[in-house]
Each structure stands twice: as C-alpha cells, then as structure tokens.
Design an enzyme around this catalytic site. Structure first.
Site, short mmCIF file in Angstrom:
data_model
loop_
_atom_site.label_atom_id
_atom_site.label_comp_id
_atom_site.label_asym_id
_atom_site.label_seq_id
_atom_site.Cartn_x
_atom_site.Cartn_y
_atom_site.Cartn_z
N HIS A 1 -22.22 -19.51 11.17
CA HIS A 1 -21.13 -18.72 11.74
C HIS A 1 -20.53 -17.85 10.64
O HIS A 1 -20.36 -18.31 9.52
CB HIS A 1 -20.08 -19.64 12.37
CG HIS A 1 -19.08 -18.87 13.18
ND1 HIS A 1 -19.46 -17.96 14.15
CD2 HIS A 1 -17.72 -18.84 13.16
CE1 HIS A 1 -18.37 -17.42 14.68
NE2 HIS A 1 -17.31 -17.94 14.10
N HIS B 1 -13.00 -13.55 12.86
CA HIS B 1 -14.40 -13.68 13.27
C HIS B 1 -14.58 -13.39 14.74
O HIS B 1 -13.63 -13.46 15.53
CB HIS B 1 -14.94 -15.07 12.90
CG HIS B 1 -14.09 -16.23 13.31
ND1 HIS B 1 -14.53 -17.21 14.14
CD2 HIS B 1 -12.81 -16.56 12.99
CE1 HIS B 1 -13.57 -18.11 14.32
NE2 HIS B 1 -12.51 -17.73 13.63
N CYS C 1 -21.69 -12.72 15.46
CA CYS C 1 -20.70 -12.85 14.41
C CYS C 1 -21.17 -12.24 13.08
O CYS C 1 -20.36 -11.72 12.31
CB CYS C 1 -20.34 -14.33 14.23
SG CYS C 1 -21.79 -15.39 14.03
#
Ligand SMILES: [Zn+2]
Length: 192
Positions: free
Chosen positions: A26, A38, A134
């Site tokens: 991530h 994010h 992301c």
C-alpha cells in the site's frame, strides 16, 4: 527496497508498506505532522471502527482519498521509501512496485501540495487496481505522471509463469492500457 527504519519519513516521501502479509503493497505520501495521504478505495474500509485519537483530530476521509496517521497507514508494518530515478538495470532486478526509473524532480512542498489538493477535491477518480491505484496516486504526486509498476509486474509474472497466464495477461494488459487512457483523459479534463 527503499529505506526502512524506525524514524519518521521525510516531508513529501512516497512511502509504502506490506498489506495482507506481503500480498501487495500500500502506497501513500507523507505530508508531515505524522500524517499520510493515500488513495484507499471505497470498498476498503476507510474509517477504522475505532479511529485513533490522532485520526479523529486530524484525519480526513473524502470519497476514495484518506488522510490518516502514520500508524493507521502502516497497520503494524514498517514503512519503506519508494525509490525514484533508479537505473533501468537496477529496476529490472527489483521487486515491482518498490521503485521506478522515473525521476522525482518535484520539491517536497509541491508533492505535498498535489496530495492535499487531490484529497480536498477527491480528485483521483475511483480506485481501480489496474488503472488507478494507490501507487499511481503517489507516483503522480511525485512526478506528475502515473503508472503502476506493481500491476505491470504482476501481469508480467503471470505471463512468465504460465503459458495460460500469458493468454490471460493480454486482455488484462489491454484493459489496463484502455482504462489508463480513459482515466488520464478524465483527469486532464477535470477542473483543477
Ligand atoms: Zn490513526
């Protein structure tokens, strides 16, 4: 792999951490004050059931975008700093989704400014693992370009491991490029 230490990231750093035991990474942008912006995706539970005090005070959830504290971003994992400007050969030997040969020329305040702006306007389109994820978000903040090596790497590995995978990889890759063009066009037409 990038830097990994117990210290805080630097302002405007593109950081990433393991999710689901290393199944994927991530990514986010460290915007200072112990906070990370994010692209988290609507389907993922953005708001933890019990947000920590820091996230309650300073956190922001706007559509698919989130600003959370570093701890909530990391969920018990360590952070790594994504590397920019690595050589083509070095890039080939690294795990996809951890570095790029693109150079990050933008100064930290501009990186943070872009992240904040996208957060304010929920401006990165829907989360789409192939076209708009992301890693794309963080890369876009750093460079003005997006392109997820993590996804491309997975497609490549699929084709490398199985001939059947290769057959599957072609429509996936095709779908990726089409979706990419659509998102890029949408992005360039959206008011800034
Ligand atoms: Zn938190």
């Amino acid at each position: 792999m990038g830097r990994n230490c117990d210290c805080l990231p630097e302002l405007g750093d593109h950081i990433f951490c393991r999710r689901k035991g290393g199944l994927y990474y991530h990514h986010g942008i460290y915007v200072g004050d112990n906070m990370v912006i994010h692209l988290a995706g609507k389907a993922k539970k953005l708001q933890p059931p019990n947000p920590c005090q820091e996230c309650r005070n300073k956190g922001v959830i706007n559509g698919e975008m989130a600003k959370t504290c570093l701890d909530c971003f990391l969920r018990g994992e360590h952070f790594f700093v994504y590397e920019y400007g690595v050589s083509y050969f070095k890039h080939k030997t690294r795990e996809m989704g951890t570095c790029t040969f693109l150079t990050a020329r933008r100064p930290p305040h501009e990186v943070v400014g872009t992240a904040v702006d996208l957060l304010d306007h929920d401006g990165f389109g829907g989360y789409n693992v192939f076209a708009n994820n992301c890693e794309d978000f963080a890369m876009y903040c750093k460079t003005g370009f997006s392109g997820s090596h993590q996804v491309l790497g997975r497609i490549k590995r699929l084709g490398f491991l199985f001939p059947v995978g290769l057959v599957a990889a072609i429509p996936i890759a095709l779908g990726y490029s089409i979706a990419k063009v659509i998102t890029d066009v949408r992005r360039s037409h959206s008011p800034s």
